[in-house]
Design an enzyme around this catalytic site. Structure first.
Site, PDB file in Angstrom:
ATOM      1  N   ARG A  74       0.850  -1.193   0.000  1.00 27.14           N
ATOM      2  CA  ARG A  74       0.000   0.000   0.000  1.00 27.14           C
ATOM      3  C   ARG A  74       0.885   1.243   0.000  1.00 27.14           C
ATOM      4  O   ARG A  74       1.931   1.285   0.661  1.00 27.14           O
ATOM      5  CB  ARG A  74      -0.916   0.035   1.235  1.00 27.14           C
ATOM      6  CG  ARG A  74      -2.119  -0.907   1.170  1.00 27.14           C
ATOM      7  CD  ARG A  74      -3.124  -0.531   0.077  1.00 27.14           C
ATOM      8  NE  ARG A  74      -4.271  -1.429   0.013  1.00 27.14           N
ATOM      9  CZ  ARG A  74      -4.372  -2.499  -0.768  1.00 27.14           C
ATOM     10  NH1 ARG A  74      -3.364  -2.830  -1.570  1.00 27.14           N
ATOM     11  NH2 ARG A  74      -5.474  -3.230  -0.782  1.00 27.14           N
ATOM     12  N   HIS A 121      -1.375  -0.488  -9.896  1.00 28.28           N
ATOM     13  CA  HIS A 121      -1.984  -1.395  -8.903  1.00 28.28           C
ATOM     14  C   HIS A 121      -2.542  -2.643  -9.610  1.00 28.28           C
ATOM     15  O   HIS A 121      -3.746  -2.930  -9.568  1.00 28.28           O
ATOM     16  CB  HIS A 121      -3.079  -0.687  -8.094  1.00 28.28           C
ATOM     17  CG  HIS A 121      -3.353  -1.374  -6.792  1.00 28.28           C
ATOM     18  ND1 HIS A 121      -3.582  -0.694  -5.621  1.00 28.28           N
ATOM     19  CD2 HIS A 121      -3.409  -2.686  -6.457  1.00 28.28           C
ATOM     20  CE1 HIS A 121      -3.778  -1.555  -4.637  1.00 28.28           C
ATOM     21  NE2 HIS A 121      -3.675  -2.782  -5.137  1.00 28.28           N
ATOM     22  N   GLU A 175      -2.894   7.221  -5.079  1.00 28.05           N
ATOM     23  CA  GLU A 175      -3.174   6.533  -6.349  1.00 28.05           C
ATOM     24  C   GLU A 175      -4.663   6.536  -6.695  1.00 28.05           C
ATOM     25  O   GLU A 175      -5.047   6.524  -7.849  1.00 28.05           O
ATOM     26  CB  GLU A 175      -2.656   5.092  -6.329  1.00 28.05           C
ATOM     27  CG  GLU A 175      -3.408   4.190  -5.396  1.00 28.05           C
ATOM     28  CD  GLU A 175      -2.880   2.762  -5.378  1.00 28.05           C
ATOM     29  OE1 GLU A 175      -3.434   1.959  -6.120  1.00 28.05           O
ATOM     30  OE2 GLU A 175      -1.942   2.462  -4.647  1.00 28.05           O
TER      31      GLU A 175
HETATM   32  P1  NAI Z   1      -1.047 -11.114   5.432  1.00 25.90           P
HETATM   33  O1  NAI Z   1      -2.015 -10.607   6.444  1.00 25.90           O
HETATM   34  O2  NAI Z   1      -1.035 -12.562   5.117  1.00 25.90           O
HETATM   35  O3  NAI Z   1       0.438 -10.699   5.846  1.00 25.90           O
HETATM   36  C1  NAI Z   1       0.752  -9.448   6.351  1.00 25.90           C
HETATM   37  C2  NAI Z   1       1.951  -9.615   7.278  1.00 25.90           C
HETATM   38  O4  NAI Z   1       2.312  -8.303   7.739  1.00 25.90           O
HETATM   39  C3  NAI Z   1       1.643 -10.481   8.512  1.00 25.90           C
HETATM   40  O5  NAI Z   1       2.649 -11.443   8.703  1.00 25.90           O
HETATM   41  C4  NAI Z   1       1.610  -9.463   9.653  1.00 25.90           C
HETATM   42  O6  NAI Z   1       2.033  -9.996  10.904  1.00 25.90           O
HETATM   43  C5  NAI Z   1       2.596  -8.426   9.134  1.00 25.90           C
HETATM   44  N1  NAI Z   1       2.441  -7.140   9.806  1.00 25.90           N
HETATM   45  C6  NAI Z   1       1.317  -6.584  10.335  1.00 25.90           C
HETATM   46  N2  NAI Z   1       1.604  -5.419  10.926  1.00 25.90           N
HETATM   47  C7  NAI Z   1       2.930  -5.238  10.785  1.00 25.90           C
HETATM   48  C8  NAI Z   1       3.818  -4.219  11.189  1.00 25.90           C
HETATM   49  N3  NAI Z   1       3.394  -3.169  11.914  1.00 25.90           N
HETATM   50  N4  NAI Z   1       5.123  -4.340  10.880  1.00 25.90           N
HETATM   51  C9  NAI Z   1       5.580  -5.436  10.189  1.00 25.90           C
HETATM   52  N5  NAI Z   1       4.779  -6.437   9.783  1.00 25.90           N
HETATM   53  C10 NAI Z   1       3.473  -6.337  10.069  1.00 25.90           C
HETATM   54  O7  NAI Z   1      -1.332 -10.234   4.133  1.00 25.90           O
HETATM   55  P2  NAI Z   1      -0.914 -10.574   2.626  1.00 25.90           P
HETATM   56  O8  NAI Z   1      -1.969 -11.396   1.983  1.00 25.90           O
HETATM   57  O9  NAI Z   1       0.473 -11.091   2.610  1.00 25.90           O
HETATM   58  O10 NAI Z   1      -0.986  -9.124   1.962  1.00 25.90           O
HETATM   59  C11 NAI Z   1      -0.124  -8.084   2.356  1.00 25.90           C
HETATM   60  C12 NAI Z   1      -0.616  -6.771   1.777  1.00 25.90           C
HETATM   61  O11 NAI Z   1      -0.457  -6.776   0.366  1.00 25.90           O
HETATM   62  C13 NAI Z   1      -2.128  -6.521   1.964  1.00 25.90           C
HETATM   63  O12 NAI Z   1      -2.410  -5.916   3.213  1.00 25.90           O
HETATM   64  C14 NAI Z   1      -2.457  -5.600   0.826  1.00 25.90           C
HETATM   65  O13 NAI Z   1      -2.392  -4.257   1.264  1.00 25.90           O
HETATM   66  C15 NAI Z   1      -1.380  -5.863  -0.206  1.00 25.90           C
HETATM   67  N6  NAI Z   1      -1.907  -6.420  -1.451  1.00 25.90           N
HETATM   68  C16 NAI Z   1      -1.637  -5.754  -2.627  1.00 25.90           C
HETATM   69  C17 NAI Z   1      -2.109  -6.244  -3.820  1.00 25.90           C
HETATM   70  C18 NAI Z   1      -1.806  -5.566  -5.124  1.00 25.90           C
HETATM   71  O14 NAI Z   1      -2.464  -5.841  -6.129  1.00 25.90           O
HETATM   72  N7  NAI Z   1      -0.836  -4.683  -5.195  1.00 25.90           N
HETATM   73  C19 NAI Z   1      -2.946  -7.447  -3.872  1.00 25.90           C
HETATM   74  C20 NAI Z   1      -3.124  -8.100  -2.587  1.00 25.90           C
HETATM   75  C21 NAI Z   1      -2.620  -7.578  -1.430  1.00 25.90           C
END
Ligand code: NAI
Length: 334
Positions: A233, A301, A262
């Protein structure tokens, strides 16, 4: 469940979803974002499904008296006021696992474009210029990849990184030592990750704790010449710090699928006729400066957008809606 309204759908998605819901329930589709459709057109819906450009505010939720379920067709849910939805008794569901490999693959598309100067070579050969000068790349093998957020997507990135011979360090607020051992990576604090990584890639959610996680105060910690990749993000890095780092050789390049502001880009031509806050105008200006830098690659995106991932998103959204109807909701966001 009587009435479902979908926003931001394509014709293809509409066809798919119509088949799934048949004639048992009234279903309507808008290709627009929720904020661009007059509320009276969907005020009676008990289920609403949006994508990330629809902003679901406190004010909007107050007008949706029948709403019971808000199903976002995305993993991220920072476009929805979750606390306010809870106050109104609205369940919010997301699609947590549809594109771990898909987003991870795009992450490597950006890394490899930058490390091998593919974007520069493409522009040059379009002009029939096949010279090599200035295009020399650098190997990934033996370099250190710093992953911020080792969740579903982060873990796929780590698995792929092993194939390239990268060493991996991870910063995460939650740690899974079994995975660290199996996938051969080490958890480190954020300052250490910034100091040691040759490539930094973001895979954590956007929330109050992660807003401007990389900022003007800590950007100096970054190893000089590191690559920066953001497919998570835009607001995870303060845009001013990103500019500063690119202009001062702290980052040698950036691959960005997301950036602050964005959501406004598609509306740029409407900006002059609207009363737009100064910080939003600044965000747009910053994007234009980034676009002019030859060591920056911006994609719109699109990291999630593969044929297979979009099918999984639609399937899970349909499952979410039926599971909610049957009183067994699975992917509830809290
Ligand atoms: P997830 O929930 O499986 O993993 C997120 C990780 O970040 C977790 O291990 C969590 O403990 C960690 N985390 C949470 N707060 C934190 C902090 N303060 N400092 C460090 N680590 C922290 O989520 P996933 O599926 O891996 O997705 C991650 C992000 O990717 C989503 O939140 C979304 O914003 C983004 N995304 C972007 C897409 C795109 O098309 N560009 C598509 C899908 C997701």
């Amino acid at each position: 469940m009587k009435s479902i309204t979908f926003f931001e759908t394509t014709k293809h998605e509409e066809q798919f979803l119509r088949k799934k819901f048949g004639k048992t329930v009234s279903v309507q589709f808008f290709s627009e974002k929720i904020q661009d459709v007059p509320v009276q057109k969907f005020a009676k819906s008990d289920v609403i499904s949006v994508f990330i450009y629809s902003v679901v505010t406190k004010e909007l939720l107050a007008k949706l008296k029948n709403l019971k379920l808000l199903a976002t067709r995305s993993t991220g849910f920072n476009h929805i006021n979750i606390k306010e939805a809870a106050k109104h008794g609205v369940t919010v569901m997301n699609v947590p696992y549809y594109g771990e490999n898909t987003v991870a693959e795009h992450t490597f598309a950006l890394i490899l474009s930058l490390s091998r100067n593919i974007h520069k070579a493409y522009v040059r050969t379009l002009r029939n210029d096949f010279s090599l000068e200035g295009l020399q790349g650098s190997d990934l093998k033996g370099k250190t990849l710093g992953v911020i957020g080792g969740g579903s997507i982060g873990l796929h990135v780590i698995k792929m990184a092993r194939g390239f011979g990268l060493k991996v360090i991870v910063y995460d607020v939650k740690q899974n030592h079994f995975l660290a051992e199996t996938l051969d990576f080490t958890y480190v604090p954020l300052p250490e990750l910034m100091q040691r990584s040759d490539i930094i890639t973001l895979h954590c959610p956007s929330n109050q704790q992660t807003h401007h996680l990389l900022n003007m105060e800590n950007i100096q910690n970054v190893k000089k010449g590191a690559l920066f990749i953001n497919t998570a993000r835009g607001d995870l890095i303060e845009t001013r710090a990103l500019h500063y780092a690119l202009n001062n050789g702290i980052f040698s390049g950036a691959g960005l699928d997301v950036f602050e502001g964005e959501e406004l880009v598609k509306e740029e031509n409407q900006m002059l006729t609207r009363n737009v806050p100064v910080e939003k105008l600044q965000a747009l200006l910053q994007k234009n400066i980034l676009l002019k830098m030859e060591n920056v690659i911006l994609t719109p995106h699109m990291a999630f957008d593969s044929i297979e991932a979009v099918e999984r998103i639609l399937e899970t959204t349909v499952d979410n809606i039926f599971a909610f109807e049957q009183g067994m909701p699975k992917y509830v966001v809290r």
